[in-house]
Design an enzyme around this catalytic site. Structure first.
Site, PDB file in Angstrom:
ATOM      1  N   LYS A 117      14.832 101.388  58.592  1.00 56.33           N
ATOM      2  CA  LYS A 117      16.222 101.386  57.662  1.00 56.33           C
ATOM      3  C   LYS A 117      16.783 102.661  57.537  1.00 56.33           C
ATOM      4  CE  LYS A 117      14.175  97.415  55.621  1.00 56.33           C
ATOM      5  NZ  LYS A 117      13.555  96.737  54.181  1.00 56.33           N
ATOM      6  N   LYS A 202      13.403  90.974  65.158  1.00 51.88           N
ATOM      7  CA  LYS A 202      12.734  90.124  64.154  1.00 51.88           C
ATOM      8  C   LYS A 202      14.117  89.306  63.211  1.00 51.88           C
ATOM      9  CE  LYS A 202      12.115  91.579  59.903  1.00 51.88           C
ATOM     10  NZ  LYS A 202      11.362  92.311  58.665  1.00 51.88           N
ATOM     11  N   LYS A 205      16.681  88.945  57.042  1.00 56.00           N
ATOM     12  CA  LYS A 205      17.577  88.340  56.022  1.00 56.00           C
ATOM     13  C   LYS A 205      18.580  89.220  55.885  1.00 56.00           C
ATOM     14  CE  LYS A 205      14.057  88.170  52.333  1.00 56.00           C
ATOM     15  NZ  LYS A 205      13.716  89.574  52.234  1.00 56.00           N
TER      16      LYS A 205
HETATM   17  P1  TYM Z   1      10.547  90.310  52.944  1.00 58.06           P
HETATM   18  O1  TYM Z   1      11.201  90.124  51.630  1.00 58.06           O
HETATM   19  O2  TYM Z   1      11.067  91.251  54.170  1.00 58.06           O
HETATM   20  O3  TYM Z   1       9.882  89.003  53.645  1.00 58.06           O
HETATM   21  C1  TYM Z   1       9.106  88.078  52.609  1.00 58.06           C
HETATM   22  C2  TYM Z   1       8.020  87.626  53.461  1.00 58.06           C
HETATM   23  O4  TYM Z   1       8.265  86.809  54.654  1.00 58.06           O
HETATM   24  C3  TYM Z   1       7.925  87.403  55.873  1.00 58.06           C
HETATM   25  N1  TYM Z   1       8.767  87.671  56.721  1.00 58.06           N
HETATM   26  C4  TYM Z   1       8.754  87.005  58.292  1.00 58.06           C
HETATM   27  N2  TYM Z   1       7.716  86.429  58.853  1.00 58.06           N
HETATM   28  C5  TYM Z   1       7.839  85.984  59.876  1.00 58.06           C
HETATM   29  N3  TYM Z   1       8.951  86.015  60.916  1.00 58.06           N
HETATM   30  C6  TYM Z   1       9.925  87.031  60.312  1.00 58.06           C
HETATM   31  N4  TYM Z   1      11.127  86.964  60.923  1.00 58.06           N
HETATM   32  C7  TYM Z   1       9.836  87.216  59.046  1.00 58.06           C
HETATM   33  N5  TYM Z   1      10.548  88.022  58.326  1.00 58.06           N
HETATM   34  C8  TYM Z   1      10.111  88.316  56.852  1.00 58.06           C
HETATM   35  C9  TYM Z   1       7.335  89.024  55.839  1.00 58.06           C
HETATM   36  O5  TYM Z   1       6.350  89.211  56.328  1.00 58.06           O
HETATM   37  C10 TYM Z   1       6.973  88.688  54.226  1.00 58.06           C
HETATM   38  O6  TYM Z   1       5.722  88.205  54.015  1.00 58.06           O
HETATM   39  N6  TYM Z   1       7.699  94.326  51.391  1.00 58.06           N
HETATM   40  C11 TYM Z   1       7.979  93.082  51.532  1.00 58.06           C
HETATM   41  C12 TYM Z   1       7.989  92.278  50.064  1.00 58.06           C
HETATM   42  C13 TYM Z   1       6.910  92.932  49.272  1.00 58.06           C
HETATM   43  C14 TYM Z   1       5.443  92.472  49.252  1.00 58.06           C
HETATM   44  C15 TYM Z   1       4.932  92.994  48.279  1.00 58.06           C
HETATM   45  C16 TYM Z   1       4.758  91.353  50.163  1.00 58.06           C
HETATM   46  C17 TYM Z   1       6.985  93.834  48.072  1.00 58.06           C
HETATM   47  N7  TYM Z   1       5.854  93.836  47.524  1.00 58.06           N
HETATM   48  C18 TYM Z   1       3.521  92.825  47.929  1.00 58.06           C
HETATM   49  C19 TYM Z   1       3.555  91.226  49.708  1.00 58.06           C
HETATM   50  C20 TYM Z   1       2.763  92.070  48.728  1.00 58.06           C
HETATM   51  C21 TYM Z   1       9.142  92.673  52.014  1.00 58.06           C
HETATM   52  O7  TYM Z   1      10.111  93.263  52.543  1.00 58.06           O
HETATM   53  O8  TYM Z   1       9.019  91.155  52.433  1.00 58.06           O
END
Ligand code: TYM
Length: 339
Positions: A117, A202, A205
């Site tokens: 990022k 990947k 979003k």
């Molecule tokens: P985020 O918002 O990017 O994604 C949310 C969840 O979706 C999963 N994910 C994917 N899994 C498979 N293939 C993909 N292409 C894909 N894109 C996203 C992510 O692995 C995630 O599980 N840092 C985290 C948010 C967060 C969080 C937390 C998660 C903040 N605090 C505490 C768990 C526990 C994030 O950016 O997820």
């Protein structure tokens, strides 16, 4: 023998863009189908994390509401789990500071997402926010505030959860046993759904190029078009094999198909002799998987008061759960409790 307390699950997603098929298959579907029934599960729209990159306030507000609505539409049931918005529970930010005092600068800089990022922000000529560096401290706080045992996430979050484990262990060693040491859990297939047009990166979003990203609210014909135009690998047409290294595009389609139909990607591959047929079945499977979610989303949008009530009750319960542990952490590090 004393009854073992229920396991605690915590996970979250950040409102930086519309939710994708990657979010759904990698994380949300398990929350809905398994996690909320087998443990005391909390799920959060982690809006503070959305401020770590340049953002439009109105958009963050809109996406936060939309993400919560979609999670309910996907099947999170407030009778079985707690759903809330991170910024409604002060304990996250309170504990994040203690995590910053536990982590080292080097640990934060090693995070893959920070490196990626930072490169992206710099490419766009934007400054890198300090909060992008300290992001994993906040994420650790999200998890540790609740005594979490399991964190169901996609593959890309594994490194952050590993760091959270290290911080919990270090804190406990220094100051006494305040935190449960959590572990990440991943889905059987589709832990890393790749971009359909660029299957070496990947499906994310917040990416600018959207033709390879299936959004949960895409119309069925848009989903079909995106899947039918997926990049497949050069190689003898008709040679459908599951090989993530040499055939990333085909492997991604097989992963998606397997996740949507419950099969095994390797076994499914044997049933195809052309890329076209594989794409068509994958497109149909994705459309069918998303259909009920889209229908429930439309119903919930007509009743925003319902979503707000769920979030209000969720934040109340989350606060009650987090407060004592965060207070204990404050006391353990030597901060004088208020009288
Ligand atoms: P985020 O918002 O990017 O994604 C949310 C969840 O979706 C999963 N994910 C994917 N899994 C498979 N293939 C993909 N292409 C894909 N894109 C996203 C992510 O692995 C995630 O599980 N840092 C985290 C948010 C967060 C969080 C937390 C998660 C903040 N605090 C505490 C768990 C526990 C994030 O950016 O997820």
């Amino acid at each position: 023998m004393a009854e073992r307390p229920r396991r605690r699950i915590f996970s979250g997603l950040k409102p930086t863009g519309h939710l994708t098929l990657g979010n759904y298959l990698g994380a949300v579907r398990r929350w809905v189908e398994e996690d909320q029934y087998r443990a005391d599960a909390l799920f959060s729209v982690v809006d503070l994390h959305a401020l770590t990159v340049e953002h439009d306030p109105a958009r963050v507000r809109r996406l936060t509401r939309q993400a919560a609505t979609l999670l309910l539409a996907a099947g999170l049931d407030p009778a079985h789990c707690t759903l809330f918005v991170q910024s409604h529970v002060d304990e996250h930010a309170r504990l994040s500071y203690l995590m910053e005092c536990t982590a080292s600068d080097g640990e934060m800089r090693r995070m893959i997402q920070y490196k990626e990022k930072t490169a992206r922000e710099t490419d766009h000529g934007r400054g890198v926010r300090l909060s992008l560096l300290t992001y994993p401290a906040l994420m650790a706080a999200d998890i540790l505030a609740y005594g979490t045992d399991e964190v169901p996430v996609g593959e890309d979050q594994t490194q952050h959860v590993e760091l959270t484990r290290d911080l919990a262990l270090r804190f406990n060693q220094r100051y006494g046993p305040v935190f449960t040491v959590p572990r990440a859990t991943r889905p059987r297939v589709a832990a890393r759904v790749m971009d359909l047009r660029d299957p070496t990166s990947k499906m994310g979003k917040s990416h600018a190029e959207t033709s390879g990203i299936v959004y949960l609210l895409d119309e069925p014909d848009v989903v079909r078009r995106k899947v039918m135009r997926a990049t497949t690998d050069s190689g003898a047409a008709g040679d459908v094999r599951y090989d993530r290294e040499s055939r990333p595009g085909v492997a991604n389609l097989l992963d998606i198909l397997a996740a949507c139909t419950g099969g095994e990607p390797g076994t499914l591959a044997a049933g195809y002799s052309s890329y076209g047929a594989l794409k068509k079945d994958t497109a149909d499977a994705v459309v069918e998987t998303l259909r009920p979610l889209r229908a429930r989303h439309a119903l919930l949008c007509a009743d925003p008061g319902q979503v707000e009530a769920v979030l209000r009750a969720g934040a109340e319960r989350a606060r009650e759960l987090a407060r004592p542990r965060v207070d204990a952490a404050y006391a353990a590090v030597g901060l004088l409790p208020p009288g």
